[in-house]
Scaffold this active site. Structure first.
Site, mmCIF file in Angstrom:
data_model
loop_
_atom_site.group_PDB
_atom_site.id
_atom_site.type_symbol
_atom_site.label_atom_id
_atom_site.label_comp_id
_atom_site.label_asym_id
_atom_site.label_seq_id
_atom_site.Cartn_x
_atom_site.Cartn_y
_atom_site.Cartn_z
ATOM 1 N N ASN A 91 -9.354 -0.685 -1.425
ATOM 2 C CA ASN A 91 -10.595 -0.119 -0.907
ATOM 3 C C ASN A 91 -10.537 1.408 -0.819
ATOM 4 O OD1 ASN A 91 -8.710 -0.645 1.299
ATOM 5 N ND2 ASN A 91 -10.352 -0.018 2.681
ATOM 6 N N HIS A 92 -9.363 1.979 -0.574
ATOM 7 C CA HIS A 92 -9.269 3.439 -0.527
ATOM 8 C C HIS A 92 -9.399 4.050 -1.922
ATOM 9 C CE1 HIS A 92 -8.263 4.404 3.733
ATOM 10 N NE2 HIS A 92 -8.036 3.108 3.731
ATOM 11 N N ASP A 101 -4.473 0.767 -2.944
ATOM 12 C CA ASP A 101 -4.436 1.878 -1.985
ATOM 13 C C ASP A 101 -3.323 2.864 -2.343
ATOM 14 O OD1 ASP A 101 -6.653 1.015 -0.667
ATOM 15 O OD2 ASP A 101 -5.676 0.679 1.267
ATOM 16 N N ASP A 135 0.834 -1.205 0.000
ATOM 17 C CA ASP A 135 0.000 0.000 0.000
ATOM 18 C C ASP A 135 0.869 1.255 0.000
ATOM 19 O OD1 ASP A 135 -1.322 -2.320 0.931
ATOM 20 O OD2 ASP A 135 -2.879 -1.124 1.871
ATOM 21 N N HIS A 167 -0.502 4.775 -0.271
ATOM 22 C CA HIS A 167 -1.178 5.808 0.522
ATOM 23 C C HIS A 167 -0.570 7.203 0.393
ATOM 24 C CE1 HIS A 167 -4.321 3.580 2.475
ATOM 25 N NE2 HIS A 167 -3.479 2.639 2.897
#
Length: 251
Positions: A86-87, A55, A21, A23
């Site tokens: 999901n983000h 993500d 991830d 982010h």
């Protein structure tokens, strides 16, 4: 038929780099790709793939920079694969229907929006709607299209890559997008073997977690400022990490 980590193999002649991830940490993403480029120069591979497990946005300081980088890199080389997290889905949902109580708005969305030069306001409903409108207008169409086009999974050799995990005992081809992006407790607690070793992110750990049935490569970049990649070649498995202060090989 089930496969455990010790016996799992990448496809013959293919080296796989799987990145956890991101982010919004564009600097660490660029550093990881530099590290992979250096590895390929010093250890040429017959063929290779880079698989991102999703993500890309939220929480970190430069989600826009992450998407700009990935779009550019993937346009240059089709061997780079970016799955949906999901983000990423949360950002798409917000673009379709802005909501101040949504996952995106309450879990790193303001930082994402700030990277596009807009501040998300919750001072009033009207202020929220106006700031959300300005964000939607400021978003390059290619960024939205990039998120919309992300697949949920990819399978290479004895490994199955997705963002969150799978629903145990359900065939890989029958997994739902919701499971692939969101599942946690049921998947993490399951100790039986799967049809393939599952490579995933979604649940932050201090270090990459290699187990007989799964490998978690999410090392909580927004907490530890450390991005992790798994390298698979033949039956060999190793780990690279890059940090804000320095690049550091691991595992």
């Amino acid at each position: 038929m089930a496969v455990d980590l010790a016996a799992a193999r990448a496809p013959e002649g293919l080296r796989i780099y799987a990145i956890g991830d991101v982010h919004g940490y564009a600097d660490l993403l660029r550093a990881m790709h530099r590290r992979i480029d250096e590895d390929l120069r010093f250890r040429p591979a017959k063929d290779w793939r880079i698989v991102h497990v999703g993500d890309y946005v939220d929480r970190g300081p430069d989600s826009k920079g992450v998407l700009d980088f990935l779009i550019g890199r993937m346009a240059q080389d089709a061997r780079i694969i970016a799955l949906r997290g999901n983000h990423d889905q949360g950002m798409l949902d917000f673009l379709d229907a802005p909501d101040a109580s949504s996952m995106f708005a309450t879990n790193g969305g303001p930082e994402t929006i700030r990277s596009y030069g807009v501040s998300l306001s919750t001072a009033s409903d009207a202020a929220f709607r106006e700031s959300a409108r300005r964000f939607v207008q400021s978003l390059p169409s290619m960024h939205r299209r990039f998120l919309e086009q992300r697949p949920y999974s990819v399978s290479l050799g004895d490994f199955f890559f997705c963002h969150a995990g799978i629903k145990p005992t359900v065939p890989l081809e029958a997994q739902t997008p919701d499971n692939l992006m969101w599942i946690r407790r049921e998947f993490l607690a399951y100790e039986g073997l799967h049809p393939k070793v599952i490579v995933h992110g979604h649940t932050p750990q201090e270090e990459a977690d290699l187990r007989p049935n799964r490998i978690n490569i999410d090392t909580g970049v927004y907490v530890r400022e450390k991005l992790t990649a798994l390298i698979l070649e033949g039956d060999a498995k190793s780990v690279y990490t890059v940090h804000r202060a320095k690049d550091q090989p691991g595992g």
